[in-house]
Motif scaffolding. Structure first.
Motif, PDB file in Angstrom:
ATOM      1  N   GLY A 183       0.819  -1.208   0.000  1.00 28.73           N
ATOM      2  CA  GLY A 183       0.000   0.000   0.000  1.00 28.73           C
ATOM      3  C   GLY A 183       0.851   1.255   0.000  1.00 28.73           C
ATOM      4  O   GLY A 183       0.645   2.167   0.801  1.00 28.73           O
ATOM      5  N   LEU A 184       1.838   1.302  -0.898  1.00 19.80           N
ATOM      6  CA  LEU A 184       2.700   2.490  -0.943  1.00 19.80           C
ATOM      7  C   LEU A 184       1.902   3.712  -1.366  1.00 19.80           C
ATOM      8  O   LEU A 184       1.021   3.617  -2.219  1.00 19.80           O
ATOM      9  CB  LEU A 184       3.826   2.269  -1.962  1.00 19.80           C
ATOM     10  N   ASP A 185       2.224   4.848  -0.786  1.00 21.15           N
ATOM     11  CA  ASP A 185       1.569   6.084  -1.219  1.00 21.15           C
ATOM     12  C   ASP A 185       2.309   6.648  -2.436  1.00 21.15           C
ATOM     13  O   ASP A 185       3.260   6.033  -2.938  1.00 21.15           O
ATOM     14  CB  ASP A 185       1.495   7.093  -0.069  1.00 21.15           C
ATOM     15  N   ASP A 186       1.895   7.822  -2.894  1.00 15.82           N
ATOM     16  CA  ASP A 186       2.492   8.378  -4.112  1.00 15.82           C
ATOM     17  C   ASP A 186       3.978   8.661  -3.951  1.00 15.82           C
ATOM     18  O   ASP A 186       4.723   8.665  -4.917  1.00 15.82           O
ATOM     19  CB  ASP A 186       1.785   9.678  -4.518  1.00 15.82           C
ATOM     20  N   ALA A 187       4.385   8.924  -2.728  1.00 15.38           N
ATOM     21  CA  ALA A 187       5.809   9.179  -2.507  1.00 15.38           C
ATOM     22  C   ALA A 187       6.585   7.874  -2.354  1.00 15.38           C
ATOM     23  O   ALA A 187       7.787   7.883  -2.118  1.00 15.38           O
ATOM     24  CB  ALA A 187       5.991  10.050  -1.271  1.00 15.38           C
ATOM     25  N   GLY A 188       5.897   6.723  -2.458  1.00 10.68           N
ATOM     26  CA  GLY A 188       6.585   5.446  -2.392  1.00 10.68           C
ATOM     27  C   GLY A 188       6.812   4.948  -0.975  1.00 10.68           C
ATOM     28  O   GLY A 188       7.655   4.085  -0.753  1.00 10.68           O
ATOM     29  N   ARG A 189       6.045   5.477  -0.011  1.00 13.56           N
ATOM     30  CA  ARG A 189       6.237   5.034   1.378  1.00 13.56           C
ATOM     31  C   ARG A 189       5.082   4.154   1.824  1.00 13.56           C
ATOM     32  O   ARG A 189       3.925   4.442   1.520  1.00 13.56           O
ATOM     33  CB  ARG A 189       6.313   6.238   2.313  1.00 13.56           C
ATOM     34  N   SER A 190       5.418   3.113   2.571  1.00 12.50           N
ATOM     35  CA  SER A 190       4.357   2.259   3.103  1.00 12.50           C
ATOM     36  C   SER A 190       3.691   2.971   4.275  1.00 12.50           C
ATOM     37  O   SER A 190       4.281   3.835   4.925  1.00 12.50           O
ATOM     38  CB  SER A 190       4.920   0.907   3.549  1.00 12.50           C
ATOM     39  N   ALA A 191       2.438   2.585   4.521  1.00 15.08           N
ATOM     40  CA  ALA A 191       1.638   3.293   5.521  1.00 15.08           C
ATOM     41  C   ALA A 191       2.298   3.280   6.903  1.00 15.08           C
ATOM     42  O   ALA A 191       2.190   4.250   7.657  1.00 15.08           O
ATOM     43  CB  ALA A 191       0.245   2.681   5.582  1.00 15.08           C
ATOM     44  N   ASP A 192       2.997   2.204   7.261  1.00 15.45           N
ATOM     45  CA  ASP A 192       3.582   2.128   8.603  1.00 15.45           C
ATOM     46  C   ASP A 192       4.968   2.775   8.677  1.00 15.45           C
ATOM     47  O   ASP A 192       5.619   2.726   9.721  1.00 15.45           O
ATOM     48  CB  ASP A 192       3.674   0.660   9.048  1.00 15.45           C
ATOM     49  N   GLY A 193       5.417   3.382   7.564  1.00 13.36           N
ATOM     50  CA  GLY A 193       6.740   4.014   7.590  1.00 13.36           C
ATOM     51  C   GLY A 193       7.878   3.012   7.567  1.00 13.36           C
ATOM     52  O   GLY A 193       9.035   3.357   7.737  1.00 13.36           O
ATOM     53  N   GLY A 194       7.549   1.734   7.335  1.00 14.87           N
ATOM     54  CA  GLY A 194       8.585   0.705   7.369  1.00 14.87           C
ATOM     55  C   GLY A 194       9.421   0.657   6.103  1.00 14.87           C
ATOM     56  O   GLY A 194      10.572   0.240   6.127  1.00 14.87           O
ATOM     57  N   LEU A 195       8.823   1.073   5.004  1.00 15.83           N
ATOM     58  CA  LEU A 195       9.499   0.845   3.736  1.00 15.83           C
ATOM     59  C   LEU A 195       9.300   2.026   2.806  1.00 15.83           C
ATOM     60  O   LEU A 195       8.220   2.602   2.732  1.00 15.83           O
ATOM     61  CB  LEU A 195       8.900  -0.393   3.071  1.00 15.83           C
ATOM     62  N   GLU A 196      10.362   2.372   2.105  1.00 19.35           N
ATOM     63  CA  GLU A 196      10.243   3.373   1.063  1.00 19.35           C
ATOM     64  C   GLU A 196      10.814   2.788  -0.219  1.00 19.35           C
ATOM     65  O   GLU A 196      11.903   2.222  -0.223  1.00 19.35           O
ATOM     66  CB  GLU A 196      11.024   4.627   1.447  1.00 19.35           C
ATOM     67  N   LEU A 197      10.053   2.945  -1.290  1.00 19.05           N
ATOM     68  CA  LEU A 197      10.491   2.451  -2.593  1.00 19.05           C
ATOM     69  C   LEU A 197      10.985   3.623  -3.422  1.00 19.05           C
ATOM     70  O   LEU A 197      10.286   4.620  -3.584  1.00 19.05           O
ATOM     71  CB  LEU A 197       9.308   1.787  -3.310  1.00 19.05           C
ATOM     72  N   ARG A 198      12.194   3.514  -3.934  1.00 15.88           N
ATOM     73  CA  ARG A 198      12.718   4.552  -4.822  1.00 15.88           C
ATOM     74  C   ARG A 198      13.283   3.873  -6.060  1.00 15.88           C
ATOM     75  O   ARG A 198      13.869   2.797  -5.966  1.00 15.88           O
ATOM     76  CB  ARG A 198      13.837   5.344  -4.137  1.00 15.88           C
ATOM     77  N   PRO A 199      13.142   4.534  -7.199  1.00 15.31           N
ATOM     78  CA  PRO A 199      13.711   3.940  -8.406  1.00 15.31           C
ATOM     79  C   PRO A 199      15.213   4.149  -8.473  1.00 15.31           C
ATOM     80  O   PRO A 199      15.761   5.034  -7.810  1.00 15.31           O
ATOM     81  CB  PRO A 199      13.015   4.715  -9.527  1.00 15.31           C
ATOM     82  N   VAL A 200      15.871   3.325  -9.270  1.00 12.95           N
ATOM     83  CA  VAL A 200      17.278   3.549  -9.552  1.00 12.95           C
ATOM     84  C   VAL A 200      17.447   3.102 -10.995  1.00 12.95           C
ATOM     85  O   VAL A 200      16.674   2.259 -11.464  1.00 12.95           O
ATOM     86  CB  VAL A 200      18.165   2.789  -8.539  1.00 12.95           C
ATOM     87  N   TYR A 201      18.387   3.708 -11.704  1.00 14.17           N
ATOM     88  CA  TYR A 201      18.512   3.413 -13.120  1.00 14.17           C
ATOM     89  C   TYR A 201      19.836   2.729 -13.390  1.00 14.17           C
ATOM     90  O   TYR A 201      20.821   3.363 -13.678  1.00 14.17           O
ATOM     91  CB  TYR A 201      18.278   4.686 -13.943  1.00 14.17           C
ATOM     92  N   CYS A 202      19.825   1.456 -13.207  1.00 15.01           N
ATOM     93  CA  CYS A 202      20.925   0.504 -13.406  1.00 15.01           C
ATOM     94  C   CYS A 202      21.793   0.391 -12.165  1.00 15.01           C
ATOM     95  O   CYS A 202      22.311   1.370 -11.630  1.00 15.01           O
ATOM     96  CB  CYS A 202      21.792   0.792 -14.623  1.00 15.01           C
ATOM     97  N   LEU A 203      21.926  -0.831 -11.718  1.00 18.65           N
ATOM     98  CA  LEU A 203      22.758  -1.143 -10.558  1.00 18.65           C
ATOM     99  C   LEU A 203      24.017  -1.891 -10.989  1.00 18.65           C
ATOM    100  O   LEU A 203      24.727  -2.444 -10.157  1.00 18.65           O
ATOM    101  CB  LEU A 203      21.952  -1.996  -9.570  1.00 18.65           C
ATOM    102  N   GLY A 204      24.246  -1.934 -12.292  1.00 19.91           N
ATOM    103  CA  GLY A 204      25.420  -2.650 -12.786  1.00 19.91           C
ATOM    104  C   GLY A 204      25.281  -4.155 -12.663  1.00 19.91           C
ATOM    105  O   GLY A 204      26.272  -4.881 -12.662  1.00 19.91           O
ATOM    106  N   ALA A 205      24.061  -4.619 -12.550  1.00 20.44           N
ATOM    107  CA  ALA A 205      23.828  -6.072 -12.417  1.00 20.44           C
ATOM    108  C   ALA A 205      22.893  -6.550 -13.522  1.00 20.44           C
ATOM    109  O   ALA A 205      22.113  -7.471 -13.342  1.00 20.44           O
ATOM    110  CB  ALA A 205      23.234  -6.366 -11.046  1.00 20.44           C
ATOM    111  N   CYS A 206      23.031  -5.922 -14.702  1.00 19.70           N
ATOM    112  CA  CYS A 206      22.076  -6.189 -15.790  1.00 19.70           C
ATOM    113  C   CYS A 206      22.036  -7.660 -16.174  1.00 19.70           C
ATOM    114  O   CYS A 206      20.992  -8.172 -16.579  1.00 19.70           O
ATOM    115  CB  CYS A 206      22.430  -5.372 -17.012  1.00 19.70           C
ATOM    116  N   ALA A 207      23.182  -8.344 -16.069  1.00 18.00           N
ATOM    117  CA  ALA A 207      23.215  -9.749 -16.459  1.00 18.00           C
ATOM    118  C   ALA A 207      22.389 -10.603 -15.508  1.00 18.00           C
ATOM    119  O   ALA A 207      22.044 -11.744 -15.838  1.00 18.00           O
ATOM    120  CB  ALA A 207      24.656 -10.252 -16.506  1.00 18.00           C
ATOM    121  N   CYS A 208      22.090 -10.081 -14.343  1.00 18.01           N
ATOM    122  CA  CYS A 208      21.325 -10.817 -13.334  1.00 18.01           C
ATOM    123  C   CYS A 208      20.018 -10.097 -13.035  1.00 18.01           C
ATOM    124  O   CYS A 208      19.550 -10.080 -11.901  1.00 18.01           O
ATOM    125  CB  CYS A 208      22.116 -10.957 -12.045  1.00 18.01           C
ATOM    126  N   ALA A 209      19.435  -9.480 -14.075  1.00 22.99           N
ATOM    127  CA  ALA A 209      18.195  -8.729 -13.881  1.00 22.99           C
ATOM    128  C   ALA A 209      17.027  -9.682 -13.555  1.00 22.99           C
ATOM    129  O   ALA A 209      17.089 -10.857 -13.933  1.00 22.99           O
ATOM    130  CB  ALA A 209      17.884  -7.955 -15.152  1.00 22.99           C
TER     131      ALA A 209
END
Ligand code: FES
Length: 152
Positions: free
Chosen positions: A99-125
């Motif tokens: 139930g992430l909100d628009d800012a990517g945070r879960s309601a209980d403040g336990g988790l925040e989701l943020r994007p990232v653009y390549c982690l250098g692990a493309c072969a193991c995507a």
């Protein structure tokens, strides 16, 4: 509060420096984990800027945050190799489960989701970072297991 006096001390360390605003903002974030919006008026005054100018700098640099970080940060790779291996489905699963909100945070403040653009692990995507630790070839079951450790 203690937070306010820390910020005031950092402001006076940086205010005489030419171009001191950015170093100040970084210093505040390093110490407090975020740059509280309530500090904007004092910072603006110290640097003879408008509050809008200070907020503009904060929003231009995406690493600054206005509120304390969640207990866990999950950075899901949204770049091409991971997209082609199902990162969007993982993102949807995450939103549905937490139930992430628009800012990517879960309601209980336990988790925040943020994007990232390549982690250098493309072969193991698809790949993600959970609290700075790389997890690769993440499928739905692996994601659920990681989430179980984050959310109470
Ligand atoms: Fe995801 Fe490179 S595209 S790790």
């Amino acid at each position: 509060t203690e937070q306010q006096s820390r910020i005031a001390a950092l402001v006076s360390d940086h205010q005489a420096q030419p171009g001191g605003l950015l170093p100040l903002l970084h210093a505040v974030q390093d110490e407090l984990g975020h740059v509280p919006d309530a500090a904007t008026p004092d910072i603006a005054r110290a640097f003879r800027l408008s509050q809008a100018e200070v907020r503009g700098v904060l929003s231009f640099y995406h690493d600054f945050r206005g509120e304390p970080p969640a207990r866990h940060e999950l950075r899901l790779c949204r770049a091409e190799a991971c997209q082609s291996m199902g990162s969007e489905a993982l993102a949807q699963r995450l939103r549905a489960r937490t139930g992430l909100d628009d800012a990517g945070r879960s309601a209980d403040g336990g988790l925040e989701l943020r994007p990232v653009y390549c982690l250098g692990a493309c072969a193991c995507a698809p790949a993600l970072l959970l609290d700075g630790e790389l997890h690769a070839r993440v499928d739905a079951a692996a994601l659920d297991a990681l989430l179980a450790g984050c959310l109470e």
